[in-house]
Design a protein around this motif. Structure first.
Motif, PDB file in Angstrom:
ATOM      1  N   ILE A  82       0.855  -1.192   0.000  1.00 24.83           N
ATOM      2  CA  ILE A  82       0.000   0.000   0.000  1.00 24.83           C
ATOM      3  C   ILE A  82       0.891   1.241   0.000  1.00 24.83           C
ATOM      4  CG2 ILE A  82      -1.848   1.236   1.202  1.00 24.83           C
ATOM      5  CD1 ILE A  82      -2.464  -1.415   2.683  1.00 24.83           C
ATOM      6  N   VAL A  83       0.595   2.179  -0.880  1.00 24.89           N
ATOM      7  CA  VAL A  83       1.311   3.464  -0.933  1.00 24.89           C
ATOM      8  C   VAL A  83       0.289   4.555  -0.669  1.00 24.89           C
ATOM      9  CG1 VAL A  83       2.690   5.024  -2.344  1.00 24.89           C
ATOM     10  CG2 VAL A  83       2.952   2.558  -2.624  1.00 24.89           C
ATOM     11  N   MET A  84       0.532   5.365   0.376  1.00 23.44           N
ATOM     12  CA  MET A  84      -0.414   6.437   0.685  1.00 23.44           C
ATOM     13  C   MET A  84       0.254   7.802   0.540  1.00 23.44           C
ATOM     14  SD  MET A  84      -2.802   7.234   3.926  1.00 23.44           S
ATOM     15  CE  MET A  84      -4.227   8.261   3.599  1.00 23.44           C
ATOM     16  N   ILE A  85      -0.357   8.672  -0.253  1.00 25.24           N
ATOM     17  CA  ILE A  85       0.111  10.054  -0.400  1.00 25.24           C
ATOM     18  C   ILE A  85      -0.571  10.884   0.682  1.00 25.24           C
ATOM     19  CG2 ILE A  85       0.364  12.007  -1.964  1.00 25.24           C
ATOM     20  CD1 ILE A  85       1.629   9.488  -3.102  1.00 25.24           C
ATOM     21  N   ASP A  86       0.222  11.441   1.585  1.00 20.66           N
ATOM     22  CA  ASP A  86      -0.301  12.182   2.745  1.00 20.66           C
ATOM     23  C   ASP A  86       0.117  13.651   2.636  1.00 20.66           C
ATOM     24  OD1 ASP A  86      -1.027  13.133   5.205  1.00 20.66           O
ATOM     25  OD2 ASP A  86       0.431  11.969   6.354  1.00 20.66           O
ATOM     26  N   PRO A  87      -0.774  14.540   2.176  1.00 22.75           N
ATOM     27  CA  PRO A  87      -0.374  15.932   1.924  1.00 22.75           C
ATOM     28  C   PRO A  87      -0.241  16.793   3.175  1.00 22.75           C
ATOM     29  CG  PRO A  87      -2.667  15.638   1.343  1.00 22.75           C
ATOM     30  CD  PRO A  87      -2.164  14.287   1.769  1.00 22.75           C
ATOM     31  N   HIS A  88      -0.758  16.333   4.329  1.00 21.16           N
ATOM     32  CA  HIS A  88      -0.727  17.161   5.542  1.00 21.16           C
ATOM     33  C   HIS A  88       0.101  16.568   6.670  1.00 21.16           C
ATOM     34  CE1 HIS A  88      -3.679  19.612   3.621  1.00 21.16           C
ATOM     35  NE2 HIS A  88      -4.617  18.685   3.650  1.00 21.16           N
ATOM     36  N   GLY A  89       0.741  15.442   6.454  1.00 21.52           N
ATOM     37  CA  GLY A  89       1.543  14.826   7.499  1.00 21.52           C
ATOM     38  C   GLY A  89       0.715  14.309   8.668  1.00 21.52           C
ATOM     39  N   GLU A  90      -0.516  13.847   8.395  1.00 21.02           N
ATOM     40  CA  GLU A  90      -1.404  13.387   9.469  1.00 21.02           C
ATOM     41  C   GLU A  90      -1.208  11.918   9.819  1.00 21.02           C
ATOM     42  OE1 GLU A  90      -5.367  16.086   8.459  1.00 21.02           O
ATOM     43  OE2 GLU A  90      -5.255  14.039   7.724  1.00 21.02           O
ATOM     44  N   TYR A  91      -0.890  11.103   8.822  1.00 19.52           N
ATOM     45  CA  TYR A  91      -1.015   9.658   8.983  1.00 19.52           C
ATOM     46  C   TYR A  91       0.231   8.972   9.540  1.00 19.52           C
ATOM     47  CZ  TYR A  91      -5.430  10.021   6.512  1.00 19.52           C
ATOM     48  OH  TYR A  91      -6.714  10.358   6.163  1.00 19.52           O
ATOM     49  N   SER A  92       1.358   9.673   9.583  1.00 19.23           N
ATOM     50  CA  SER A  92       2.571   9.051  10.144  1.00 19.23           C
ATOM     51  C   SER A  92       2.334   8.619  11.584  1.00 19.23           C
ATOM     52  CB  SER A  92       3.754  10.022  10.063  1.00 19.23           C
ATOM     53  OG  SER A  92       4.065  10.302   8.720  1.00 19.23           O
ATOM     54  N   ALA A  93       1.605   9.440  12.356  1.00 20.58           N
ATOM     55  CA  ALA A  93       1.323   9.113  13.757  1.00 20.58           C
ATOM     56  C   ALA A  93       0.484   7.847  13.878  1.00 20.58           C
ATOM     57  CB  ALA A  93       0.589  10.278  14.427  1.00 20.58           C
ATOM     58  N   ALA A  94      -0.351   7.570  12.863  1.00 12.11           N
ATOM     59  CA  ALA A  94      -1.265   6.426  12.933  1.00 12.11           C
ATOM     60  C   ALA A  94      -0.589   5.112  12.566  1.00 12.11           C
ATOM     61  CB  ALA A  94      -2.462   6.670  12.012  1.00 12.11           C
ATOM     62  N   PHE A  95       0.505   5.169  11.806  1.00 14.27           N
ATOM     63  CA  PHE A  95       1.115   3.931  11.308  1.00 14.27           C
ATOM     64  C   PHE A  95       2.574   3.779  11.755  1.00 14.27           C
ATOM     65  CE2 PHE A  95      -2.505   4.734   8.580  1.00 14.27           C
ATOM     66  CZ  PHE A  95      -3.068   3.479   8.443  1.00 14.27           C
ATOM     67  N   LYS A  96       2.875   4.297  12.946  1.00 11.56           N
ATOM     68  CA  LYS A  96       4.252   4.208  13.455  1.00 11.56           C
ATOM     69  C   LYS A  96       4.715   2.762  13.609  1.00 11.56           C
ATOM     70  CE  LYS A  96       3.830   6.939  17.129  1.00 11.56           C
ATOM     71  NZ  LYS A  96       2.786   7.983  17.113  1.00 11.56           N
ATOM     72  N   THR A  97       3.803   1.868  13.998  1.00 14.21           N
ATOM     73  CA  THR A  97       4.206   0.491  14.298  1.00 14.21           C
ATOM     74  C   THR A  97       4.136  -0.438  13.092  1.00 14.21           C
ATOM     75  OG1 THR A  97       1.929   0.005  15.003  1.00 14.21           O
ATOM     76  CG2 THR A  97       3.499   0.667  16.713  1.00 14.21           C
ATOM     77  N   ASN A  98       3.245  -0.168  12.154  1.00 15.10           N
ATOM     78  CA  ASN A  98       3.066  -1.117  11.041  1.00 15.10           C
ATOM     79  C   ASN A  98       3.230  -0.477   9.672  1.00 15.10           C
ATOM     80  OD1 ASN A  98       0.749   0.396  11.235  1.00 15.10           O
ATOM     81  ND2 ASN A  98      -0.657  -1.288  10.778  1.00 15.10           N
ATOM     82  N   GLY A  99       3.902   0.675   9.603  1.00 16.51           N
ATOM     83  CA  GLY A  99       4.094   1.339   8.320  1.00 16.51           C
ATOM     84  C   GLY A  99       5.515   1.854   8.145  1.00 16.51           C
ATOM     85  N   ALA A 100       5.923   2.016   6.893  1.00 19.37           N
ATOM     86  CA  ALA A 100       7.208   2.652   6.571  1.00 19.37           C
ATOM     87  C   ALA A 100       6.920   4.122   6.306  1.00 19.37           C
ATOM     88  CB  ALA A 100       7.830   1.990   5.344  1.00 19.37           C
ATOM     89  N   LEU A 101       7.569   5.018   7.049  1.00 17.07           N
ATOM     90  CA  LEU A 101       7.246   6.438   6.996  1.00 17.07           C
ATOM     91  C   LEU A 101       8.305   7.199   6.203  1.00 17.07           C
ATOM     92  CD1 LEU A 101       6.293   6.804  10.786  1.00 17.07           C
ATOM     93  CD2 LEU A 101       4.852   6.028   8.896  1.00 17.07           C
ATOM     94  N   PHE A 102       7.870   7.965   5.212  1.00 17.41           N
ATOM     95  CA  PHE A 102       8.786   8.735   4.366  1.00 17.41           C
ATOM     96  C   PHE A 102       8.371  10.204   4.354  1.00 17.41           C
ATOM     97  CE2 PHE A 102       8.626   4.440   2.579  1.00 17.41           C
ATOM     98  CZ  PHE A 102       9.978   4.112   2.552  1.00 17.41           C
ATOM     99  N   ASP A 103       9.361  11.087   4.389  1.00 14.28           N
ATOM    100  CA  ASP A 103       9.128  12.516   4.166  1.00 14.28           C
ATOM    101  C   ASP A 103      10.366  13.063   3.466  1.00 14.28           C
ATOM    102  OD1 ASP A 103      11.069  12.756   6.122  1.00 14.28           O
ATOM    103  OD2 ASP A 103       9.665  13.355   7.703  1.00 14.28           O
ATOM    104  N   VAL A 104      10.501  14.383   3.396  1.00 16.84           N
ATOM    105  CA  VAL A 104      11.617  14.955   2.639  1.00 16.84           C
ATOM    106  C   VAL A 104      12.977  14.562   3.225  1.00 16.84           C
ATOM    107  CG1 VAL A 104      10.369  16.904   1.648  1.00 16.84           C
ATOM    108  CG2 VAL A 104      11.356  17.124   3.924  1.00 16.84           C
ATOM    109  N   SER A 105      13.022  14.153   4.490  1.00 15.73           N
ATOM    110  CA  SER A 105      14.309  13.819   5.121  1.00 15.73           C
ATOM    111  C   SER A 105      14.826  12.448   4.697  1.00 15.73           C
ATOM    112  CB  SER A 105      14.175  13.861   6.647  1.00 15.73           C
ATOM    113  OG  SER A 105      13.309  12.834   7.100  1.00 15.73           O
ATOM    114  N   ASN A 106      13.933  11.539   4.268  1.00 21.08           N
ATOM    115  CA  ASN A 106      14.421  10.193   3.936  1.00 21.08           C
ATOM    116  C   ASN A 106      13.818   9.610   2.658  1.00 21.08           C
ATOM    117  OD1 ASN A 106      11.817   9.748   4.839  1.00 21.08           O
ATOM    118  ND2 ASN A 106      12.313   7.956   6.063  1.00 21.08           N
TER     119      ASN A 106
END
Length: 555
Positions: free
Chosen positions: A206-230
């Motif tokens: 699953i690939v989710m486009i998150d324009p407001h940075g809301e969903y990283s907090a929801a998927f800390k344990t079961n998701g791979a989190l990407f932003d401009v830093s990585n």
């Protein structure tokens, strides 16, 4: 048929059974008009009033707008949804109701219960047929998820224990849309659905486009989190159209001349790459690593040629723009000099979760991406999903779900005839993605701003409360058959309630979403002004920190 004889219909008998069973066996009206999917019934006001005392919540609202009723046809029960009610001017105490037929089920001879429910109608009732209220037991049969793979998302209205389920293969195989005005619990509901999918398929993609940075907090344990830093997205993965959107600002008359120069110089820069060796049909769209310095050197070289057409202005514009982007730290996640190595396999593996390593979802936070190239970044990600699916057709299938939050920003309705690259690719995925194993999930608060046709390509529509009449009308036109009665309740839905219709459910349902644990919720709660405006202290230090981050464009 006399509707006033001792307050009941002819043929109704008293039973020495529990009140709810007695209510369920008494007709509350009769069919008066049959016309395809929508028909008319006449209801007895007194019979409906007696239902209000039933213990069963389904019986208690029998005959009301949004409730279900059933009609006997031979050995089958026809189920219908009550869309509208109005007083019968010809008879006191009678109500005319418009209904939409949903499906039919077989009758169990001994108990009269429904089983083997299916969508669609094969035999219609005759005028005069009795109308009966639907019980919770009937609804259990109607909404049973059978043995098909499914996820449970909440409780079917108005019951307290019947689970609302979505058939996962139909939901993802034919795209879905989640719609709802701001403040209706849309983000939390989206997180709930994605969590349920992740729990069911820990090796999913699953690939989710998150324009407001809301969903990283929801998927800390079961998701791979990407932003401009990585994220580290290589610029050379862009196709030619996306290169033009970044390097050639739109709206200029000289756009075509600039594009021709860029095409020639870009192809020459890619041809110098070692990865291009042995490729007979190299094009400007090929994802081949190249050096930005080679591109600017080619532009400089072409500008110095004496036989070039026109003046040097377009060459200078291009070279200046490329140098400007190279030196701007905000663009370093994509245009860094470190991203020239051939890292395509590693990038696709990380973003598409190949393999998943127990984290089946990628949350791509684009809130830190400069606004002028956000749509290009989303276009590249969406196109990579689609292109990967096309070029991997002879390999073991790995279907990918692409979820796009704030979808109306990326596939807006075409007002001026110009469609951006992101609008084109998302529109193409909506039309053709299912053939290649690409599923699209659109989340938006303004469905009327979506490009025409995109919403109608979504096989399942999950509609929360929509306050805007234009949005309601747009959704109504895109909804499948038999859902009109449910649609009329969209403005009256409570927070975290929705209407689901389409391929993902047997018949349209109204569902109250389950509560989601605090750690699994997105960071999308509204600020509490009454509380936050009572707090003070530390403002000087806070301003200093904010200004420092602001000036350095750091997050």
């Amino acid at each position: 048929m006399d509707m006033h004889r001792s307050g009941t219909f002819e043929g109704a008998t008293e039973h020495a059974v529990t009140p709810s069973v007695s209510f369920a066996r008494e007709p509350i009206g009769a069919v008066v008009d049959i016309s395809g999917s929508s028909s008319q019934i006449r209801l007895d006001q007194m019979a409906m009033a007696r239902l209000a005392d039933a213990d069963d919540p389904c019986l208690a609202m029998g005959g009301q707008v949004g409730s279900l009723i059933k009609v006997k046809v031979g050995s089958n029960w026809l189920m219908a949804n009550v869309r509208t009610l109005k007083a019968d001017g010809d008879r006191d105490g009678a109500i005319i109701g418009f209904i939409d037929f949903l499906g039919e089920g077989d009758e169990e001879r001994l108990t009269g219960k429904i089983y083997n429910f299916r969508r669609g109608v094969t035999r219609y009732p005759m005028p005069g047929s009795g109308v009966y209220p639907v019980t919770s037991q009937d609804m259990k049969q109607m909404y049973a998820a059978e043995d098909r793979p499914h996820i449970e998302i909440g409780t079917v209205y108005p019951t307290r224990d019947i689970r609302g389920a979505l058939f996962i293969d139909a939901l993802l195989g034919k795209h879905f849309a989640l719609l709802g005005s701001t403040g209706t619990g849309k983000s939390t509901s989206a997180a709930l659905i994605l969590h349920r999918i992740c729990e069911m398929a820990p090796q999913g993609h699953i690939v989710m486009i998150d324009p407001h940075g809301e969903y990283s907090a929801a998927f800390k344990t079961n998701g791979a989190l990407f932003d401009v830093s990585n994220l580290a997205m290589p610029y050379w993965l862009m196709n030619f159209e996306e290169h033009c959107e970044v390097f050639i600002p739109g709206g200029r008359e000289e756009h075509q001349m600039d594009a021709d120069i860029l095409a020639k110089c870009l192809l020459a820069a890619k041809a110098k790459s070692r990865a291009a060796e042995g490729i007979a049909k190299l094009t400007v769209d090929s994802p081949i690593p190249y050096l930005l310095s080679d591109l600017t050197a080619n532009i400089q070289s072409e500008m110095g040629r004496l036989d070039k057409a026109g003046d040097s202005a377009p060459y200078m514009r291009l070279k200046t723009k490329i140098d400007e982007i190279k030196s701007d730290p905000r663009y370093s996640f994509m245009f860094s000099g470190m991203l020239v190595a051939d890292t395509m396999a590693g990038f696709l593996g990380r973003v598409f979760r190949l393999p998943g390593d127990g984290k089946p979802i990628s949350i791509i936070d684009v809130s830190g991406v400069p606004s002028d190239i956000t749509s290009v970044v989303v276009a590249v990600l969406a196109r990579l999903v689609f292109d990967y699916a096309i070029w991997s057709r002879n390999e073991p299938q790995r279907p990918i779900l692409l979820v796009c939050e704030e979808a109306h920003r990326y596939v807006p309705s075409d007002q001026n005839g110009k469609v951006s690259s992101v609008g084109k690719i998302l529109g193409r995925i909506a039309k053709e993605g299912r053939k290649y194993g690409v599923s699209l999930g659109l989340i938006t608060q303004r469905p009327s701003d979506l490009a025409e046709g995109v919403l109608s390509q979504c096989g399942t529509i999950i509609a929360m409360r929509l306050n805007n009449e234009r949005d309601q009308a747009y959704v109504r036109s895109a909804m499948p058959e038999g859902a009109r009665g449910f649609l009329d309740t969209i403005p009256a839905l409570r927070n975290r309630e929705c209407i689901v219709c389409g391929e993902g459910v047997t018949i349209p349902i109204r569902v109250a979403f389950d509560a989601l644990e605090e750690v699994k919720r997105p960071a999308s709660s509204d600020p509490l002004f009454s509380k936050l405006w009572t707090e003070s202290g530390g403002e000087d230090e806070m301003l200093g920190r904010v200004i420092k981050r602001w000036r350095s464009q750091g997050r």
